[in-house]
Motif scaffolding. Structure first.
Motif, PDB file in Angstrom:
ATOM      1  N   SER A 187      45.757  42.298  44.255  1.00 22.86           N
ATOM      2  CA  SER A 187      45.825  41.352  43.305  1.00 22.86           C
ATOM      3  C   SER A 187      44.549  42.061  42.288  1.00 22.86           C
ATOM      4  O   SER A 187      44.792  43.114  42.337  1.00 22.86           O
ATOM      5  CB  SER A 187      44.348  40.291  44.059  1.00 22.86           C
ATOM      6  N   TRP A 188      43.921  41.224  41.353  1.00 24.09           N
ATOM      7  CA  TRP A 188      43.129  42.229  40.324  1.00 24.09           C
ATOM      8  C   TRP A 188      41.734  42.468  40.655  1.00 24.09           C
ATOM      9  O   TRP A 188      41.489  43.351  40.337  1.00 24.09           O
ATOM     10  CB  TRP A 188      43.233  41.183  39.270  1.00 24.09           C
ATOM     11  N   LYS A 189      41.720  41.994  41.725  1.00 25.31           N
ATOM     12  CA  LYS A 189      39.793  42.433  42.287  1.00 25.31           C
ATOM     13  C   LYS A 189      39.926  44.076  42.438  1.00 25.31           C
ATOM     14  O   LYS A 189      39.205  44.913  42.168  1.00 25.31           O
ATOM     15  CB  LYS A 189      39.723  41.519  43.490  1.00 25.31           C
ATOM     16  N   TYR A 244      44.646  49.453  35.357  1.00 22.97           N
ATOM     17  CA  TYR A 244      45.781  48.346  35.365  1.00 22.97           C
ATOM     18  C   TYR A 244      46.642  49.023  35.530  1.00 22.97           C
ATOM     19  O   TYR A 244      47.559  48.801  36.535  1.00 22.97           O
ATOM     20  CB  TYR A 244      45.003  47.494  34.661  1.00 22.97           C
ATOM     21  N   PHE A 292      39.855  46.159  39.222  1.00 30.74           N
ATOM     22  CA  PHE A 292      39.207  45.922  38.957  1.00 30.74           C
ATOM     23  C   PHE A 292      37.713  47.169  39.365  1.00 30.74           C
ATOM     24  O   PHE A 292      36.794  47.802  39.026  1.00 30.74           O
ATOM     25  CB  PHE A 292      38.370  44.225  38.906  1.00 30.74           C
ATOM     26  N   PHE A 307      49.455  48.310  38.794  1.00 30.60           N
ATOM     27  CA  PHE A 307      51.146  47.549  38.085  1.00 30.60           C
ATOM     28  C   PHE A 307      52.680  47.727  37.208  1.00 30.60           C
ATOM     29  O   PHE A 307      53.488  47.508  37.988  1.00 30.60           O
ATOM     30  CB  PHE A 307      49.834  46.039  37.262  1.00 30.60           C
TER      31      PHE A 307
END
Length: 530
Positions: free
Chosen positions: A338-340, A318, A343, A322
């Motif tokens: 996005s966070w997907k 992460y 992940f 980012f």
């Protein structure tokens, strides 16, 4: 040398892999599970992983086929995330997992713990490619995972050598470790750059597809061996050569490409099947050497290490995803994120046979003849980490991707892009044909010239027809119906040729010539769409 165990391994793993294509369980996990069960059947020999076989003989062809199928342009576009994962994450995981193992296992020296960290740090190229291919990840995520798995073995092997030197008392230093890493990385890339052009020249100048494919099978071993001889990274040398040759595969003649694709599909299928089966077959070997550790105690260490490995990847992924996006230039180039995606990348860190092979290369003793500290426990923890990541993450990854609901591929847009590309190519081919026919040396009877134009028109229209309506009775497009009827006609011809051979009207040599002609026509008429 008894070759029966090897034959049984290859035949058995291939049979399980073939059966696994008909069940919902991912094939790699089924192979591991069957290997675990079979390892305790009476009469099954011990299949101990020999690093002198796995690393120089199994790893190069697996890396070569994975890199050849990758896109150099896509990987270049994802250089930053691939580098952060394949180099940064592996070194980070080596240190964090090593320190955690040092705290978790009483009496485990820090140097030995760092050896364990380096062993379990790299997600495996075979596992990542096999799972990504099965679950249909978005192309950007697949590219990142494949790029990471192609390069990270080089980082892990170098980190392992440095940690191992410290553990056995060879006086390794941080400066020496960084120097060794740079030599391995720069040297491996350099060897690949030196070899790729002459190898490609040789491929394009050999006139027989059989010789070209023989060379193709030798290339990964040559690149790996040359790099290792000069103490560079054989992994990086193979990857660089494979990416270059794959990127320029269009310069090789069609017969070589057709044959090469079939050959490497077979090689990859056999090796991947055997590799995953070998992982499961290691259980008796690992447990036999566990020694004084009780089952509950060893299981507690294994669970704790698995959790550390899983969490450590998220801790790295992460921020590495980012933090660079604080730059406006990066945000403008990559768009919204996005966070997907991070992940899935964090959860897709399956370990595999490379970790086990490296672990088995740990020497039995250190300087002075003392046993290597907790070697058997390190082997056990490596094995349980590999199994844990394959089972837990491998089983849960497909439903996780479905749950996250990534945007589906826009089939209509992809078909439209294909149709536009084919239309441009067809116009160029038609213009070239007109230019050639103006030369009297290329004079053709009208029907034959029309046939060339008909074939060209058929190729141009076939893609557009996929955008049109389907047959209300069969659900086929016009293109599908054309291919099916063409194959039926060819099948009828083939039956006649065989009947004539059986009746002694033609011999087997003529039959093979006629069948090859039909095979080429069928290959031209039928294009695999899956």
């Amino acid at each position: 040398m008894d070759v029966m165990p090897l034959l049984l391994l290859v035949a058995g793993s291939a049979a399980v892999a073939a059966a696994g294509r008909r069940v919902p369980v991912p094939v790699p996990l089924l192979l591991v599970a069957v290997g675990l069960v079979v390892s305790y059947l009476p009469g099954v020999p011990d299949y101990t992983l020999d690093p002198h076989i796995v690393l120089p003989l199994l790893l190069p062809p697996l890396l070569y086929t994975a890199a050849s199928d990758s896109s150099y342009l896509d990987l270049r576009a994802q250089t930053r995330p691939v580098a952060l994962l394949s180099v940064g994450y592996v070194l980070f995981a080596t240190f964090i997992v090593g320190c955690a193992a040092y705290l978790i296992v009483p009496g485990l020296p820090l140097t030995a713990a760092l050896v364990l960290g380096a062993v379990v740090a790299p997600p495996d190229a075979v596992a990542a490619t096999a799972v990504a291919r099965r679950v249909g990840l978005p192309s950007r995520i697949t590219t990142i995972l494949q790029g990471e798995s192609l390069v990270n073995d080089a980082t892990a092997i170098t980190a392992f050598k440095v940690a191992l030197a410290a553990a056995v008392g060879e006086g390794a230093t941080w400066a020496g470790g960084i120097g060794e890493f740079l030599i391995a990385a720069v040297g491996g890339v350099g060897v690949g750059l030196v070899l790729m052009v002459p190898l490609h020249w040789l491929r394009t100048h050999l006139r027989e597809a059989l010789l070209q494919n023989t060379l193709s099978l030798l290339i990964p071993f040559v690149a790996y061996a040359v790099a290792e001889q000069v103490y560079a990274s054989g992994v990086l040398a193979v990857v660089v050569v494979a990416l270059y040759l794959g990127h320029r595969a269009w310069e090789v003649d069609f017969a070589t490409r057709l044959q090469e694709e079939a050959v490497w599909k077979m090689v990859a299928f056999v090796l991947e099947s055997a590799v995953f089966a070998l992982i499961g077959l290691q259980l008796p070997v690992v447990l036999k050497g566990l020694g004084e550790y009780e089952g509950v105690e060893a299981a507690r260490y294994a669970l704790a290490l698995f959790l550390v490995v899983a969490v450590t990847r998220f801790v790295w992924v992460y921020p590495a995803t980012f933090l660079p996006r604080l730059s406006a230039r990066v945000r403008a180039r990559e768009g919204d994120l996005s966070w997907k995606g991070p992940f899935v990348i964090g959860w897709a860190g399956m370990r595999g046979v490379v970790s086990l092979a490296i672990a088995f290369s740990i020497p039995l003793t250190v300087h002075g003849g003392a046993p290597f500290p907790e070697r058997n426990l390190i082997l056990f923890l490596t094995f349980t980490t590999v199994i844990g990541t394959l089972v837990v993450q491998g089983v849960s990854l497909p439903p996780l991707i479905r749950l996250l609901k990534f945007p589906a591929h826009d089939v209509q847009a992809e078909t439209l892009a294909e149709a536009n590309a084919q239309a441009q190519a067809s116009r160029a081919a038609e213009q070239r044909l007109d230019d050639l026919l103006t030369d009297e040396r290329n004079a053709l009877p009208g029907p034959l010239a029309d046939r060339l134009r008909t074939v060209l028109e058929r190729r141009r229209n076939a893609v557009w027809e996929r955008l049109g309506q389907v047959n209300p009775v069969t659900g086929e497009t016009v293109d599908d119906t054309y291919r099916r009827l063409s194959r039926e006609m060819i099948s009828a011809e083939r039956d006649v040729f065989v009947r004539l051979r059986d009746g002694r009207y033609i011999d087997d040599e003529m039959l093979r010539t006629l069948l090859r002609r039909l095979d080429l026509e069928e290959a031209a008429a039928y294009r695999e769409t899956t």
